[in-house]
Motif scaffolding. Structure first.
Motif, PDB file in Angstrom:
ATOM      1  N   GLN A 108       0.814  -1.301  -0.148  1.00 23.59           N
ATOM      2  CA  GLN A 108       0.050   0.132  -0.025  1.00 23.59           C
ATOM      3  C   GLN A 108       0.792   1.200   0.007  1.00 23.59           C
ATOM      4  OE1 GLN A 108      -3.537  -0.585   0.209  1.00 23.59           O
ATOM      5  NE2 GLN A 108      -2.831  -2.693  -0.267  1.00 23.59           N
ATOM      6  N   ASP A 109       1.923   1.083   0.482  1.00 22.91           N
ATOM      7  CA  ASP A 109       3.015   2.386   0.813  1.00 22.91           C
ATOM      8  C   ASP A 109       4.300   2.046   0.978  1.00 22.91           C
ATOM      9  OD1 ASP A 109       3.390   5.263   1.403  1.00 22.91           O
ATOM     10  OD2 ASP A 109       3.508   4.582   3.705  1.00 22.91           O
ATOM     11  N   GLY A 117      20.834   8.447  12.649  1.00 27.92           N
ATOM     12  CA  GLY A 117      21.842   8.648  11.399  1.00 27.92           C
ATOM     13  C   GLY A 117      22.044   7.656  10.613  1.00 27.92           C
ATOM     14  N   ARG A 118      21.017   6.627  10.461  1.00 28.28           N
ATOM     15  CA  ARG A 118      20.911   5.538   9.217  1.00 28.28           C
ATOM     16  C   ARG A 118      19.570   5.763   8.550  1.00 28.28           C
ATOM     17  NH1 ARG A 118      23.442   2.928  13.404  1.00 28.28           N
ATOM     18  NH2 ARG A 118      21.342   2.562  14.634  1.00 28.28           N
ATOM     19  N   MET A 119      19.623   5.224   7.486  1.00 30.16           N
ATOM     20  CA  MET A 119      18.477   5.086   6.298  1.00 30.16           C
ATOM     21  C   MET A 119      17.530   3.987   6.966  1.00 30.16           C
ATOM     22  SD  MET A 119      18.608   7.848   4.932  1.00 30.16           S
ATOM     23  CE  MET A 119      16.977   7.847   4.032  1.00 30.16           C
ATOM     24  N   GLY A 120      16.613   3.943   6.440  1.00 33.53           N
ATOM     25  CA  GLY A 120      15.716   2.883   6.714  1.00 33.53           C
ATOM     26  C   GLY A 120      14.403   2.895   5.785  1.00 33.53           C
ATOM     27  N   PHE A 121      13.751   1.657   5.316  1.00 34.22           N
ATOM     28  CA  PHE A 121      12.835   1.510   4.362  1.00 34.22           C
ATOM     29  C   PHE A 121      11.590   0.926   4.915  1.00 34.22           C
ATOM     30  CE2 PHE A 121      11.066  -0.398   0.707  1.00 34.22           C
ATOM     31  CZ  PHE A 121      10.613   0.646  -0.153  1.00 34.22           C
ATOM     32  N   THR A 122      10.642   1.430   4.506  1.00 35.16           N
ATOM     33  CA  THR A 122       9.093   1.013   5.205  1.00 35.16           C
ATOM     34  C   THR A 122       8.311   0.503   4.073  1.00 35.16           C
ATOM     35  OG1 THR A 122       8.000   3.123   5.401  1.00 35.16           O
ATOM     36  CG2 THR A 122       9.389   2.325   7.373  1.00 35.16           C
ATOM     37  N   MET A 123       7.416  -0.497   4.432  1.00 36.74           N
ATOM     38  CA  MET A 123       6.449  -0.914   3.418  1.00 36.74           C
ATOM     39  C   MET A 123       5.343  -1.198   4.116  1.00 36.74           C
ATOM     40  SD  MET A 123       8.309  -3.309   0.941  1.00 36.74           S
ATOM     41  CE  MET A 123       9.474  -4.197   1.965  1.00 36.74           C
ATOM     42  N   VAL A 124       4.233  -0.972   3.751  1.00 43.41           N
ATOM     43  CA  VAL A 124       2.829  -1.226   4.587  1.00 43.41           C
ATOM     44  C   VAL A 124       1.956  -2.348   3.517  1.00 43.41           C
ATOM     45  CG1 VAL A 124       0.822  -0.467   5.238  1.00 43.41           C
ATOM     46  CG2 VAL A 124       2.811   0.905   5.917  1.00 43.41           C
ATOM     47  N   GLY A 125       1.631  -3.326   3.886  1.00 43.22           N
ATOM     48  CA  GLY A 125       1.048  -4.200   3.033  1.00 43.22           C
ATOM     49  C   GLY A 125      -0.252  -5.090   3.689  1.00 43.22           C
ATOM     50  N   ASP A 126      -1.020  -5.513   2.849  1.00 41.69           N
ATOM     51  CA  ASP A 126      -2.101  -6.375   3.146  1.00 41.69           C
ATOM     52  C   ASP A 126      -1.835  -7.703   2.453  1.00 41.69           C
ATOM     53  OD1 ASP A 126      -3.471  -4.317   4.524  1.00 41.69           O
ATOM     54  OD2 ASP A 126      -4.691  -3.589   2.611  1.00 41.69           O
ATOM     55  N   PHE A 127      -2.407  -8.977   3.049  1.00 39.73           N
ATOM     56  CA  PHE A 127      -2.218  -9.884   2.491  1.00 39.73           C
ATOM     57  C   PHE A 127      -2.955 -10.045   1.191  1.00 39.73           C
ATOM     58  CE2 PHE A 127      -0.972 -11.707   6.752  1.00 39.73           C
ATOM     59  CZ  PHE A 127       0.050 -12.622   6.479  1.00 39.73           C
ATOM     60  N   GLU A 138      -8.413  -9.179   8.051  1.00 38.57           N
ATOM     61  CA  GLU A 138      -8.691  -8.045   8.974  1.00 38.57           C
ATOM     62  C   GLU A 138      -7.308  -7.330   9.143  1.00 38.57           C
ATOM     63  OE1 GLU A 138     -10.416 -10.376  11.746  1.00 38.57           O
ATOM     64  OE2 GLU A 138     -12.204 -10.616  11.028  1.00 38.57           O
ATOM     65  N   ILE A 139      -6.253  -7.877   8.879  1.00 37.59           N
ATOM     66  CA  ILE A 139      -4.834  -7.211   9.445  1.00 37.59           C
ATOM     67  C   ILE A 139      -4.011  -6.535   8.205  1.00 37.59           C
ATOM     68  CG2 ILE A 139      -4.743  -8.752  11.403  1.00 37.59           C
ATOM     69  CD1 ILE A 139      -2.902 -10.313   9.834  1.00 37.59           C
ATOM     70  N   ARG A 140      -3.156  -5.642   8.886  1.00 33.95           N
ATOM     71  CA  ARG A 140      -2.273  -4.956   7.852  1.00 33.95           C
ATOM     72  C   ARG A 140      -0.584  -5.070   8.700  1.00 33.95           C
ATOM     73  NH1 ARG A 140      -4.640   0.135   5.735  1.00 33.95           N
ATOM     74  NH2 ARG A 140      -5.282  -1.588   4.267  1.00 33.95           N
ATOM     75  N   THR A 141       0.166  -5.065   7.526  1.00 35.22           N
ATOM     76  CA  THR A 141       1.242  -5.161   7.925  1.00 35.22           C
ATOM     77  C   THR A 141       2.488  -4.332   7.697  1.00 35.22           C
ATOM     78  OG1 THR A 141       1.137  -7.535   7.848  1.00 35.22           O
ATOM     79  CG2 THR A 141       3.580  -6.851   8.090  1.00 35.22           C
ATOM     80  N   GLY A 159      -0.993  -5.223  12.902  1.00 35.86           N
ATOM     81  CA  GLY A 159      -2.201  -4.607  13.511  1.00 35.86           C
ATOM     82  C   GLY A 159      -3.401  -4.844  12.770  1.00 35.86           C
ATOM     83  N   GLU A 160      -4.526  -4.345  13.217  1.00 33.58           N
ATOM     84  CA  GLU A 160      -5.841  -4.475  12.741  1.00 33.58           C
ATOM     85  C   GLU A 160      -5.834  -3.399  11.566  1.00 33.58           C
ATOM     86  OE1 GLU A 160      -7.888  -6.647  13.440  1.00 33.58           O
ATOM     87  OE2 GLU A 160      -7.039  -7.471  15.398  1.00 33.58           O
ATOM     88  N   ARG A 161      -6.542  -3.886  10.619  1.00 36.91           N
ATOM     89  CA  ARG A 161      -6.558  -2.777   9.159  1.00 36.91           C
ATOM     90  C   ARG A 161      -7.282  -1.591   9.785  1.00 36.91           C
ATOM     91  NH1 ARG A 161      -7.894  -5.388   3.399  1.00 36.91           N
ATOM     92  NH2 ARG A 161      -6.341  -6.768   3.395  1.00 36.91           N
ATOM     93  N   ALA A 162      -8.376  -1.876  10.552  1.00 40.33           N
ATOM     94  CA  ALA A 162      -9.115  -0.699  11.053  1.00 40.33           C
ATOM     95  C   ALA A 162      -8.467   0.359  11.785  1.00 40.33           C
ATOM     96  CB  ALA A 162     -10.375  -1.218  11.721  1.00 40.33           C
TER      97      ALA A 162
END
Length: 181
Positions: A108-109, A117-127, A138-141, A159-162
């Motif tokens: 999703q994102d 002082g370090r870079m990181g990378f995030t991703m948000v996804g649904d099964f 019902e959940i998001r990661t 966590g819960e999607r809602a």
């Protein structure tokens, strides 16, 4: 028997909250973690390829919450932190990270961030998939990846999607509370 001091009652009630935020450290790998307020961390046996792993949950989490893990990556040792950060900012590395999880998740994102002082990378996804169990719908990661010369520190929070957006800041606090080796 004497009267119990109100101060002692308050101190006793506050003690579990203070202990819940106690930092944890895996001595062998060097992975350390300070949970955000309201969360507690405990060591778990490392998974495949991992040197250390922690579970991080708040009191209301049952099948939700986070895991933080460190996986050694000897190939990273030839790079400085600045070089690894530059690679993580690059579209090629980000696309590889997205592909690694997109077989199971609809992303999703995705974005980079900086912490300590370090870079990181995030991703948000649904099964994703047609035959998912009802709970999976019902959940998001949230996936958080940080690369260092010693390896990869990964945080996965469910966590819960809602209510996910309300918890996203807490989940990022779990991830940024980790200190990679």
């Amino acid at each position: 028997m004497g009267r119990i001091s109100p101060f002692l009652i308050v101190a006793a009630l506050a003690a579990p909250a203070a202990l819940a935020q106690a930092p944890v450290r895996d001595e062998a790998s060097g992975l350390a973690l300070t949970p955000p307020p309201g969360y507690a961390a405990r060591a778990l046996p490392p998974g495949r390829g991992q040197a250390a792993r922690f579970e991080v949950k708040n009191a209301s989490d049952t099948d939700t919450g986070c895991q933080v893990a460190f996986t050694p990556a000897p190939q990273n040792g030839r790079f400085s932190q600045a070089e690894l950060d530059a690679v993580m900012r690059g579209e090629e590395w980000q696309e590889l990270a997205r592909k690694a999880v997109s077989a199971l998740y609809d992303i999703q994102d995705a974005k980079v961030f900086e912490s300590k002082g370090r870079m990181g990378f995030t991703m948000v996804g649904d099964f994703q998939g047609e035959n998912l169990p009802p709970r999976a719908r019902e959940i998001r990661t949230l996936f958080v990846i940080q690369e260092t010369p010693r390896g990869r520190t990964s945080t996965v929070c469910v966590g819960e999607r809602a209510g996910f957006e309300a918890r996203r800041a807490e989940f990022m606090a779990v991830a940024t509370g980790a200190t990679p080796p």
